[in-house]
Design a protein around this motif. Structure first.
Motif, PDB file in Angstrom:
ATOM      1  N   GLN A 161      -3.569   1.611   2.390  1.00 39.48           N
ATOM      2  CA  GLN A 161      -2.491   0.646   2.449  1.00 39.48           C
ATOM      3  C   GLN A 161      -2.919  -0.037   0.467  1.00 39.48           C
ATOM      4  OE1 GLN A 161      -4.993  -2.689   4.255  1.00 39.48           O
ATOM      5  NE2 GLN A 161      -2.833  -2.623   5.829  1.00 39.48           N
ATOM      6  N   LEU A 162      -4.121   1.129  -0.066  1.00 40.46           N
ATOM      7  CA  LEU A 162      -3.989   0.865  -1.027  1.00 40.46           C
ATOM      8  C   LEU A 162      -2.775   1.727  -2.242  1.00 40.46           C
ATOM      9  CD1 LEU A 162      -7.663   1.617  -2.166  1.00 40.46           C
ATOM     10  CD2 LEU A 162      -6.845  -0.758  -2.533  1.00 40.46           C
ATOM     11  N   PHE A 163      -2.541   2.761  -1.646  1.00 43.41           N
ATOM     12  CA  PHE A 163      -1.426   3.259  -1.763  1.00 43.41           C
ATOM     13  C   PHE A 163       0.150   2.771  -2.081  1.00 43.41           C
ATOM     14  CE2 PHE A 163       1.786   6.768  -1.597  1.00 43.41           C
ATOM     15  CZ  PHE A 163       0.861   7.827  -2.518  1.00 43.41           C
ATOM     16  N   ASP A 164      -0.548   2.643  -0.642  1.00 46.28           N
ATOM     17  CA  ASP A 164       1.429   1.552  -0.259  1.00 46.28           C
ATOM     18  C   ASP A 164       1.668   0.629  -0.774  1.00 46.28           C
ATOM     19  OD1 ASP A 164       1.433   3.402   2.138  1.00 46.28           O
ATOM     20  OD2 ASP A 164       0.696   2.276   3.456  1.00 46.28           O
ATOM     21  N   TYR A 165       1.185  -0.209  -1.615  1.00 47.09           N
ATOM     22  CA  TYR A 165       0.492  -1.073  -2.394  1.00 47.09           C
ATOM     23  C   TYR A 165       1.415  -0.405  -3.934  1.00 47.09           C
ATOM     24  CZ  TYR A 165       0.636  -5.962  -3.966  1.00 47.09           C
ATOM     25  OH  TYR A 165       0.893  -7.344  -4.495  1.00 47.09           O
ATOM     26  N   TYR A 166       0.518   0.199  -4.393  1.00 47.18           N
ATOM     27  CA  TYR A 166       1.324   1.014  -5.425  1.00 47.18           C
ATOM     28  C   TYR A 166       2.014   1.042  -5.476  1.00 47.18           C
ATOM     29  CZ  TYR A 166       0.051   3.114  -9.643  1.00 47.18           C
ATOM     30  OH  TYR A 166      -0.199   3.226 -11.676  1.00 47.18           O
ATOM     31  N   LEU A 167       2.324   2.507  -4.828  1.00 49.73           N
ATOM     32  CA  LEU A 167       4.120   2.812  -4.164  1.00 49.73           C
ATOM     33  C   LEU A 167       4.703   1.472  -4.033  1.00 49.73           C
ATOM     34  CD1 LEU A 167       4.820   6.160  -1.834  1.00 49.73           C
ATOM     35  CD2 LEU A 167       6.731   3.126  -2.472  1.00 49.73           C
ATOM     36  N   TYR A 168       4.656   0.662  -3.443  1.00 48.13           N
ATOM     37  CA  TYR A 168       5.235  -0.893  -3.209  1.00 48.13           C
ATOM     38  C   TYR A 168       5.732  -0.800  -4.698  1.00 48.13           C
ATOM     39  CZ  TYR A 168       7.908  -4.723  -1.159  1.00 48.13           C
ATOM     40  OH  TYR A 168       8.792  -5.565  -1.312  1.00 48.13           O
ATOM     41  N   ALA A 169       4.891  -1.638  -5.090  1.00 48.10           N
ATOM     42  CA  ALA A 169       4.104  -2.269  -6.945  1.00 48.10           C
ATOM     43  C   ALA A 169       5.807  -1.702  -7.777  1.00 48.10           C
ATOM     44  CB  ALA A 169       3.303  -2.068  -7.424  1.00 48.10           C
ATOM     45  N   VAL A 170       5.769  -0.037  -7.405  1.00 46.78           N
ATOM     46  CA  VAL A 170       6.358   1.319  -9.270  1.00 46.78           C
ATOM     47  C   VAL A 170       7.545   0.625  -8.141  1.00 46.78           C
ATOM     48  CG1 VAL A 170       6.955   2.783  -9.233  1.00 46.78           C
ATOM     49  CG2 VAL A 170       4.454   1.898  -9.399  1.00 46.78           C
ATOM     50  N   TYR A 171       7.767   0.629  -6.791  1.00 47.07           N
ATOM     51  CA  TYR A 171       8.976   0.831  -6.883  1.00 47.07           C
ATOM     52  C   TYR A 171       9.980  -0.314  -6.537  1.00 47.07           C
ATOM     53  CZ  TYR A 171      12.942  -0.315  -3.426  1.00 47.07           C
ATOM     54  OH  TYR A 171      14.723  -0.450  -2.485  1.00 47.07           O
ATOM     55  N   THR A 172       9.155  -1.825  -6.806  1.00 50.50           N
ATOM     56  CA  THR A 172       9.659  -2.986  -6.715  1.00 50.50           C
ATOM     57  C   THR A 172      10.476  -3.272  -8.462  1.00 50.50           C
ATOM     58  OG1 THR A 172       7.220  -4.027  -6.661  1.00 50.50           O
ATOM     59  CG2 THR A 172       9.257  -3.791  -4.691  1.00 50.50           C
ATOM     60  N   PHE A 173       8.952  -2.898  -8.907  1.00 44.74           N
ATOM     61  CA  PHE A 173       8.722  -2.921 -10.517  1.00 44.74           C
ATOM     62  C   PHE A 173      10.147  -2.284 -10.970  1.00 44.74           C
ATOM     63  CE2 PHE A 173       4.547  -3.811 -10.952  1.00 44.74           C
ATOM     64  CZ  PHE A 173       4.103  -4.698 -10.712  1.00 44.74           C
ATOM     65  N   PHE A 174      10.717  -0.954 -10.968  1.00 45.30           N
ATOM     66  CA  PHE A 174      11.520  -0.650 -11.670  1.00 45.30           C
ATOM     67  C   PHE A 174      12.180   0.590 -10.567  1.00 45.30           C
ATOM     68  CE2 PHE A 174       7.132  -0.340 -13.184  1.00 45.30           C
ATOM     69  CZ  PHE A 174       7.268  -0.058 -14.570  1.00 45.30           C
TER      70      PHE A 174
END
Length: 914
Positions: A591-604
């Motif tokens: 979930q840590l990885f998922d959230y980081y990946l999702y954040a990078v995707y939604t931000f950029f």
């Protein structure tokens, strides 16, 4: 007769004469001698014979008379002697008899009194025995005291006819019972501090009493009591200390209730002291067993000269067998008691708000205790496992929830600036991953592992062997933790290369670096020498499209990335100590990885133009992953994005609101290539994070339960491996804005394509487009001064820009209303000029979508039949672009019906986008 008497008589002859007298003459007084002799006369008498016979009788008579005379004389002499003796005896009676008999009576009385004195002395000794017994008991000479008491009892039975002795006998019995009570107390002392000589005395004493089996029963009862008393006193001490008042209510509490009053600050010290005290009890039991094993070996061979009866040998064997079975059975029972006491302590406090390091210490202590249990009786400590699992799952849910919220906060405050790490940076250098280097077995605590790594000899010894005489395994644990904490402090510093300073000008002062980063981001006392920076010549010799800094191998990451990596290390550390919750932990790690990946995707990376681009920027696998993350982890209701029925509260509790990009991050400035530096740092930090996850896969796989391994494999294949795929959509946004494609379309629309002569000069829009690319290249160089742009990133950027430019060219050509063959030649000239100049700007080969443009231009020369086939084979072109080919190229050569047929073919074709 006178003559005969006067003649000398030979005594022998005389005796012969007497012997010749007939027996009848001596028969009785009434014997008639005359008659006897007359009857003997023969019928015919002979005078001579008669005279001879008469003479013989006379001689016999004379001899007999001689004897009678001598006898008479002797009798007279005897009478005189007797008279004298009687006279003398009368005198003796008067002089000696009374004194002598009195003396004899006294002698007899003396002998009786001597015997009495001896008895009295024995009685006196018996009366004084209790004093000596008390002294012996004070000296803890229990065997001697019992021996003395038994001897006294035996002696007392000899004098039981004395009334005082019967009282003494009952007193001795009371004393013996008192000794047994003191012996029981002495036996109980061995439960906490085993002493060989003390225990030997106690066992010998019980043997003398013939109560070996009773002693063993009592010993186990004392061990059970010792465990209860020990834990109660330890916990009570801490509770009263923390309460800070003299309230005695705690002393009356049950142990289980008492455990609920332990404060968070005193929890770990109390747990450690609890385990130390329980260790002492178990060590005493272990040493008790050792004593009996050694004692049994000594008793197996009886000493020479010892005479043992069959019954005594049989009794000895029975006792020994009983003791052995009792001790072996007691192992499991005592460990069960220990587990239950520690379980009550573990579950008595809510640990959900513990600091991570504190919780790891708790796990470490319990892990060490479980190791003690395994060595003590081969137990898998199911009770401890279950209780610590309950606490761990509870703690971990809260901890993970807090960490996710913390990660959201980090991400929302992250400015996506580069976190400078040394070129040889590796996650193994971080304190959180040190345990992997020390790891021997997941069931062994980190402190144990560290001790083991320091000494191969100690690794071979069990805890009971290491700490048999002194020390405590739980003391070493705390000492090690303190040392480990000292090693965590980072030795912060930068490599002193001038180029490093010029390139990382934003980071050349420590004052600009947050205090937290000073501890976090550089080699954490690895002892490795810093790698030299890459020379200027090396950088100059690099391909133009590889915008590298001097730190060619330095990973691109942010402070948030580092925090995620640290969190992963902490999660794995917890998993390493406690395997039963491994799946829960790995799920949270994912979930840590998922959230980081999702954040990078939604931000950029999120953009509505993807679908219309036709570039296939998001693969179906990536889209599936993003959808899965959004559904399972992101709480859309928190930001009011959810439509329809609200999900259950429990489901929402497991989710995190979608993060928002910090307002400090500007992605709209063309001068910075629309935040390219931040995009590079964000995307490449995700790629770096994915690489770290890849490196940890084998370790995570060993920790994962077999039934759950498919989850891990799917996580890696469906999520971790998609990290690099985010480059396409994220950098596409930069590429789409970096070049002014709309201007190019407008300029192309102004070109006259229905010319009638071959042109040797290309159109101006080509130069404008190339100038845009040159400007783009310059801006890339500017960005690379702050952030290293890896070759894959620059390749993706160039690929996007070129593909967009080529597709714009095709779109521009598709907008042409009229076009001659010479116009088509001009299109080819323009495109060739564009390619020639472009190849000088980039090393990317082959040029992306080159065939896309060339094929479209060549399609202008196709016949009606070829065009129909072309439409079927080239679905990459839009309906508009294909329609333009039909209308502009074939429009003047085919009739209206044929044109309608081709246009219908275009409409009928379902074109999935690449």
């Amino acid at each position: 007769m006178r003559e005969l008497r006067e003649q000398p008589i030979d005594p022998q002859a005389e005796q012969e004469i007497i012997d010749s007298i007939e027996e009848v003459y001596f028969s009785n007084d009434s014997f008639d001698m005359v008659q006897h002799e007359l009857q003997k006369l023969p019928p015919e008498l002979n005078l001579q014979e008669l005279e001879e016979y008469r003479d013989k009788l006379k001689r016999q008579q004379a001899a007999e008379l001689e004897r009678v005379t001598a006898l008479q004389t002797n009798l007279q002499l005897a009478a005189v002697i007797c008279t004298n003796a009687r006279r003398q005896l009368s005198v003796a009676k008067e002089g000696f008899t009374e004194a002598s008999l009195g003396l004899l009576a006294n002698q007899r009385r003396r002998q009786l009194l001597t015997g009495l004195l001896k008895s009295l002395r024995t009685i006196k000794t018996l009366q004084r025995t209790d004093v000596r017994l008390s002294e012996m008991l004070e000296e803890e000479d229990y065997p001697g005291a019992i021996q003395l008491c038994l001897e006294c009892q035996k002696a007392a039975s000899t004098f039981k006819h004395y009334s005082c002795i019967s009282e003494l006998n009952s007193k001795l019995q009371d004393t013996l019972e008192q000794i047994e009570e003191q012996l029981d107390v002495a036996l109980s002392k061995t439960c906490k501090h085993f002493d060989v000589s003390h225990y030997t005395k106690v066992q010998l004493a019980y043997t003398l009493l013939g109560k070996t089996q009773t002693a063993m029963d009592q010993l186990h009862m004392h061990f059970t009591q010792a465990i209860h008393n020990t834990v109660f006193q330890v916990v009570l001490g801490y509770v009263e200390l923390c309460a800070g008042n003299a309230d005695t209510k705690f002393q009356k509490m049950q142990y289980k209730d008492l455990c609920t009053h332990i404060t968070l600050d005193s929890y770990i010290p109390c747990l450690t002291d609890l385990c130390k005290a329980l260790w002492e009890v178990m060590l005493s039991y272990h040493r008790t067993m050792q004593w009996h094993e050694e004692h049994d070996k000594e008793e197996t061979a009886p000493p020479p000269g010892a005479h043992l009866t069959v019954s005594s040998i049989s009794e000895l064997v029975v006792d020994r067998s009983y003791v052995k079975k009792k001790l072996e059975h007691g192992l499991t029972r005592i460990w069960q008691d220990v587990q239950l006491k520690v379980k009550a302590y573990i579950l008595g406090t809510d640990m959900s708000n513990f600091k991570y390091d504190d919780f790891i210490v708790v796990l470490d202590v319990i892990s060490r205790l479980m190791q003690v249990g395994e060595e003590f009786c081969g137990s898998k400590s199911e009770v401890l496992q279950e209780s610590i699992k309950r606490q761990s799952v509870n703690y971990f849910k809260n901890y993970h929830r807090a960490r996710l919220e913390e990660l959201r906060m980090f991400l929302e405050n992250e400015t996506w600036e580069l976190c400078p790490v040394k070129s040889n940076f590796n996650i193994a250098q971080l304190h959180e991953f040190r345990f992997m280097g020390q790891c021997r077995s997941p069931s062994v605590s980190p402190s144990r592992q560290a001790v083991s790594s320091n000494s191969l000899v100690q690794e071979e010894l069990s805890l009971f062997q290491q700490y048999l005489q002194e020390g405590n395994p739980f003391e070493m644990h705390i000492e090690h933790k303190e040392e480990e904490t000292e090693d965590v402090l980072a030795s912060n510093g930068y490599e002193s290369d001038e180029l490093e300073k010029s390139v990382y000008q934003d980071y050349d002062s420590d004052s600009d670096v947050p205090e937290e980063l000073k501890q976090d981001y550089v080699d954490e006392q690895t002892g490795d020498a810093p790698l030299k920076s890459v020379s200027r010549e090396t950088i100059r010799s690099k391909k133009k499209s590889d915008y590298n800094l001097n730190k060619t191998n330095a990973p691109i990451l942010t402070n948030t990335t580092l925090n995620v990596i640290r969190l992963v290390g902490k999660y794995m550390q917890m998993m390493n100590i406690l395997k039963p919750i491994a799946f829960d932990v790995i799920h949270c790690v994912s979930q840590l990885f998922d959230y980081y990946l999702y954040a990078v995707y939604t931000f950029f990376g999120r953009n509505d133009l993807y679908e219309s681009s036709g570039l296939g920027l998001i693969s179906s696998r990536l889209r599936t992953t993003l959808n899965r993350i959004q559904e399972s982890l992101i709480d859309m209701e928190a930001v009011g994005e959810s439509v329809g029925v609200h999900g259950p509260a429990e489901d929402r509790k497991e989710k995190v609101p979608s993060p928002h990009l910090s307002q400090l991050v500007v992605l709209t400035n063309s001068g910075t290539l629309y935040g390219l530096a931040q995009r590079v740092v964000a995307t490449e930090s995700l790629v770096f994070l994915a690489e770290q996850f890849e490196s940890l896969q084998s370790h995570l796989d060993t920790m994962m339960p077999a039934a759950k391994k498919p989850f891990l494999q799917q996580f890696y294949s469906q999520t971790v491996s998609t990290a690099s795929e985010l480059r396409k959509p994220i950098y596409w946004i930069v590429a789409a804005k970096a070049i002014d494609y709309e201007q190019m379309l407008l300029m192309m629309a102004g070109v006259k394509w229905d010319i009638r002569e071959i042109m040797s000069q290309h159109n101006v829009y080509v130069d404008v487009l190339l100038k845009e690319f040159e400007q783009f290249n310059k801006r890339l160089g500017d960005v690379s001064r702050h952030v290293r742009i890896p070759l894959p990133v620059s390749n993706v950027l160039w690929e996007h820009c070129i593909r967009l430019a080529n597709r714009t060219l095709v779109e521009g050509y598709a907008n042409v209303k009229k076009c001659s063959n010479e116009g088509r030649a001009l299109m080819q000239l323009d495109f060739q000029q564009f390619l020639m100049k472009l190849e000088k700007l980039t090393d990317l080969r082959p040029i992306p979508d080159k065939e896309f443009v060339e094929t479209y231009i060549k399609a202008y020369y196709l016949t009606e039949n070829d065009m129909e086939q072309f439409i079927k084979n080239h679905r990459e072109y839009s309906m508009k672009q294909l329609a333009n080919l039909v209308n502009v190229c074939l429009g003047s050569h085919i009739n209206k019906k044929a044109r309608q047929k081709l246009l219908a073919a275009i409409d009928d074709i379902d074109r999935p986008k690449r």
